[in-house]
Design a protein around this motif. Structure first.
Motif, PDB file in Angstrom:
ATOM      1  N   GLY A 413     -13.765 -24.606  72.920  1.00 54.79           N
ATOM      2  CA  GLY A 413     -13.965 -25.431  71.735  1.00 54.79           C
ATOM      3  C   GLY A 413     -13.010 -25.142  70.602  1.00 54.79           C
ATOM      4  O   GLY A 413     -12.503 -26.067  69.948  1.00 54.79           O
ATOM      5  N   PHE A 414     -12.715 -23.872  70.332  1.00 52.52           N
ATOM      6  CA  PHE A 414     -11.873 -23.536  69.184  1.00 52.52           C
ATOM      7  C   PHE A 414     -10.407 -23.920  69.406  1.00 52.52           C
ATOM      8  O   PHE A 414      -9.818 -24.587  68.547  1.00 52.52           O
ATOM      9  CB  PHE A 414     -12.018 -22.050  68.839  1.00 52.52           C
ATOM     10  N   PRO A 415      -9.780 -23.562  70.525  1.00 51.08           N
ATOM     11  CA  PRO A 415      -8.413 -24.056  70.749  1.00 51.08           C
ATOM     12  C   PRO A 415      -8.342 -25.583  70.761  1.00 51.08           C
ATOM     13  O   PRO A 415      -7.385 -26.167  70.235  1.00 51.08           O
ATOM     14  CB  PRO A 415      -8.039 -23.461  72.108  1.00 51.08           C
ATOM     15  N   ALA A 416      -9.333 -26.225  71.349  1.00 51.48           N
ATOM     16  CA  ALA A 416      -9.339 -27.689  71.381  1.00 51.48           C
ATOM     17  C   ALA A 416      -9.417 -28.259  69.973  1.00 51.48           C
ATOM     18  O   ALA A 416      -8.763 -29.270  69.659  1.00 51.48           O
ATOM     19  CB  ALA A 416     -10.520 -28.191  72.217  1.00 51.48           C
ATOM     20  N   ALA A 417     -10.192 -27.627  69.103  1.00 49.85           N
ATOM     21  CA  ALA A 417     -10.305 -28.098  67.722  1.00 49.85           C
ATOM     22  C   ALA A 417      -8.970 -27.985  66.996  1.00 49.85           C
ATOM     23  O   ALA A 417      -8.587 -28.874  66.225  1.00 49.85           O
ATOM     24  CB  ALA A 417     -11.383 -27.300  66.989  1.00 49.85           C
ATOM     25  N   ILE A 418      -8.256 -26.894  67.225  1.00 49.54           N
ATOM     26  CA  ILE A 418      -6.941 -26.728  66.594  1.00 49.54           C
ATOM     27  C   ILE A 418      -6.008 -27.834  67.043  1.00 49.54           C
ATOM     28  O   ILE A 418      -5.315 -28.473  66.232  1.00 49.54           O
ATOM     29  CB  ILE A 418      -6.368 -25.340  66.928  1.00 49.54           C
ATOM     30  N   SER A 419      -5.974 -28.088  68.344  1.00 51.18           N
ATOM     31  CA  SER A 419      -5.127 -29.150  68.875  1.00 51.18           C
ATOM     32  C   SER A 419      -5.518 -30.509  68.296  1.00 51.18           C
ATOM     33  O   SER A 419      -4.656 -31.324  67.936  1.00 51.18           O
ATOM     34  CB  SER A 419      -5.225 -29.175  70.400  1.00 51.18           C
TER      35      SER A 419
END
Length: 551
Positions: A413-419
């Motif tokens: 979830g966190f890397p996806a949110a950054i992207s």
């Protein structure tokens, strides 16, 4: 004019419209870094290859164009495998470039040497190693084509460092035009004929290739034929959940009433989904060995048709192409009006919050988010007990508002949110994460700060791996092992990185915390202090333990 391989690589990416790449740098692909510098392609430098690969996967999921990640050989490639696995199971187009040892050192177990064809072979759609600089453009073109063809997925190209630094006068390869797929009249008629014979139809939508138009076409088709529409695991943004014909998701922790409707359906119109074990509750709601319902299967990959199910018929076509045609057919509602209305009523009943213990309640948190966030807000999550609250109580309003791994990967979830924030800087991006889930990739906080990705992270802190603990208590009641967690002060950790945060220990404080988070000019963490007994099933851990003891 002669260019080194890194410049050729970057020029090919630029020709294909690649907006940014995600990487963790390595000496094995210095020439590629130089090429990116020359071409002016933004390089989002990450803190771990797993996070970088998940950011690239999220980009592919959002845009339908391959996300690009660059990682170094050996350990870097191994770390990236987690994101490649997500891309494979989620049918997401992605191209990974992996540094490799020099060609004249191969087969000696040189420093960080890996045979990538064997290592990645079962995990990705295609893997190759480029031995000749003058063929680099050919391999890149093939990698992008394979990543997007049929059922999309990840592709890996290994780049020996001496090949990449060598010069070649090869010309750039043009990007061929592609005509969009269209449904034939015979294919459309086969779907309509199947509907004519149905009494209890259920549309099941999922898979890749979706768009705003596809979501609108699905709604128009469902309205015209008065059909109930379910979506598969973590594909809830394929249709506006407020629509009168949307009936819920066939995922982990699905509504039991919806599961029974899938079991009772005499026609399943599967659009884009593989109808895997998650959607069918381990093949118990639909059994491939004793298939009772007629299944009309529309899928972009012809090899998928007939692999598990006996489709009647199987149509090799991207689901949105079929929906584009069906949405223009005059509606012909059948004798299933009460069936559709009851399915929607089941969904509405399932949405009514079931109270959990504690002063902060996830069902109220998610209900607040659903009611107050802008309709275009993007929500991301990884895996954990907290996610089931999101699936159950949040109504996704439009395509492109949900980023979550159907592979069930924690830490996503966190890397996806950054992207997502880099791609959509003007839209709110909220990551839902458990305390276990967030700690797997929270080091990417420095990536978010460095590149200005001001996301909001809501951490559901219950001090444990909640889903595993729930199953543990049911299977081995009272015998706790390996599921308790020690946690940091998450807001303090966010501030250490250059972000901000707040602890919420009372439900009444959550709305103000969200307003502060959405207004912050930096990454912001809201830590929810949850009662460790609370579970998304509506049971408590004590009740789960008691159920295990009664078995």
């Amino acid at each position: 004019m002669a260019r080194h391989g890194g410049q050729i690589l970057a020029d090919q990416l630029a020709m294909r419209g690649v907006k940014r790449v995600f990487s963790v740098p390595g000496e094995s692909f210095l020439a590629a870094l130089d090429g990116l510098y020359e071409a002016g392609i933004p390089n989002i430098v990450c803190r771990h290859e797993g996070g970088a690969a998940m950011m690239a996967e999220a980009y592919g999921k959002m845009t339908g164009q391959p996300g690009v990640v660059l990682v170094t050989r050996g350990p870097g490639a191994a770390n990236a495998a987690s994101g490649l696995h997500v891309a494979r199971q989620d049918s997401t187009p992605m191209v990974a470039f992996v540094g490799q040892i020099a060609r004249d050192h191969r087969d000696r177990e040189a420093f960080q040497e890996v045979d990538y064809r064997r290592f990645f072979g079962p995990l990705v759609k295609w893997v190759a190693e480029v031995d000749q600089t003058e063929r680099l453009g050919e391999y890149i073109a093939r990698a992008f084509d394979i990543a997007c063809s049929g059922r999309p997925g990840p592709v890996v190209l290994a780049l020996p460092e001496d090949m990449l630094s060598a010069a070649s006068e090869m010309a750039d390869l043009s990007v061929p035009a592609r005509l969009p797929a269209e449904a034939t009249q015979a294919q459309v008629s086969s779907v309509l004929d199947a509907l004519k014979q149905a009494q209890r139809p259920l549309v099941v939508a999922g898979g890749p290739h979706w768009s705003d138009k596809a979501a609108a076409d699905l709604a128009r088709f469902a309205e015209g034929f008065d059909l109930p529409v379910a979506v598969t695991f973590r594909r809830q943004d394929h249709m506006d959940n407020r629509h009168s014909h949307y009936v819920g998701d066939l995922g982990v922790g699905m509504n039991p009433a919806l599961g029974q409707r899938l079991r009772q359906a005499d026609l399943v119109l599967a659009l884009g989904t593989r109808l895997g074990d998650t959607a069918t509750d381990g093949y118990t709601l639909l059994d491939p060995t004793a298939q009772k319902a007629r299944i009309v299967h529309v899928h972009a990959d012809p090899d998928e048709l007939g692999r598990v199910w006996r489709p009647d018929p199987g149509i090799a076509l991207p689901a949105p192409a079929m929906l584009a045609a069906l949405s223009h057919v005059a509606g012909r509602p059948g004798p299933w009006g009460d069936w559709t209305a009851a399915a929607r009523a089941d969904y509405e009943a399932w949405q009514r919050p079931k109270e959990t213990p504690g002063t902060v309640k996830m069902e109220q948190v998610i209900s607040w988010l659903s009611a107050h966030l802008p309709e275009d807000a993007i929500l991301t999550n990884g895996a954990g007990n907290y996610a089931a609250f999101l699936h159950r109580y949040f109504r996704f309003k439009g395509h492109g508002t949900q980023l979550a791994p159907t592979s069930g990967s924690m830490g996503y979830g966190f890397p996806a949110a950054i992207s997502a924030k880099l791609e959509n800087p003007d839209r709110p991006v909220i990551c839902l994460a458990g305390d276990g889930c967030f700690q797997m990739t929270l080091n990417e906080m420095s990536t978010a700060v460095q590149h200005g990705a001001n996301v909001v992270v809501i951490v559901a802190n219950n001090g444990r791996y909640g889903t595993i603990r729930m199953h543990q208590e049911r299977t081995y009641p009272g015998r706790v092992s390996g599921t308790d967690l020690a946690n940091p002060d998450y807001p303090a950790l966010a501030r250490a990185y250059g972000g901000d945060g707040i602890v919420v220990a009372d439900q009444a404080d959550f709305p103000a915390a969200m307003e502060r988070a959405l207004a912050a000019g930096c990454p912001f963490v809201i830590e929810l202090r949850l009662d460790g007994e609370a579970l998304a099933t509506g049971f408590t851990l004590s009740e789960a333990r008691a159920m295990g003891q009664r078995r």
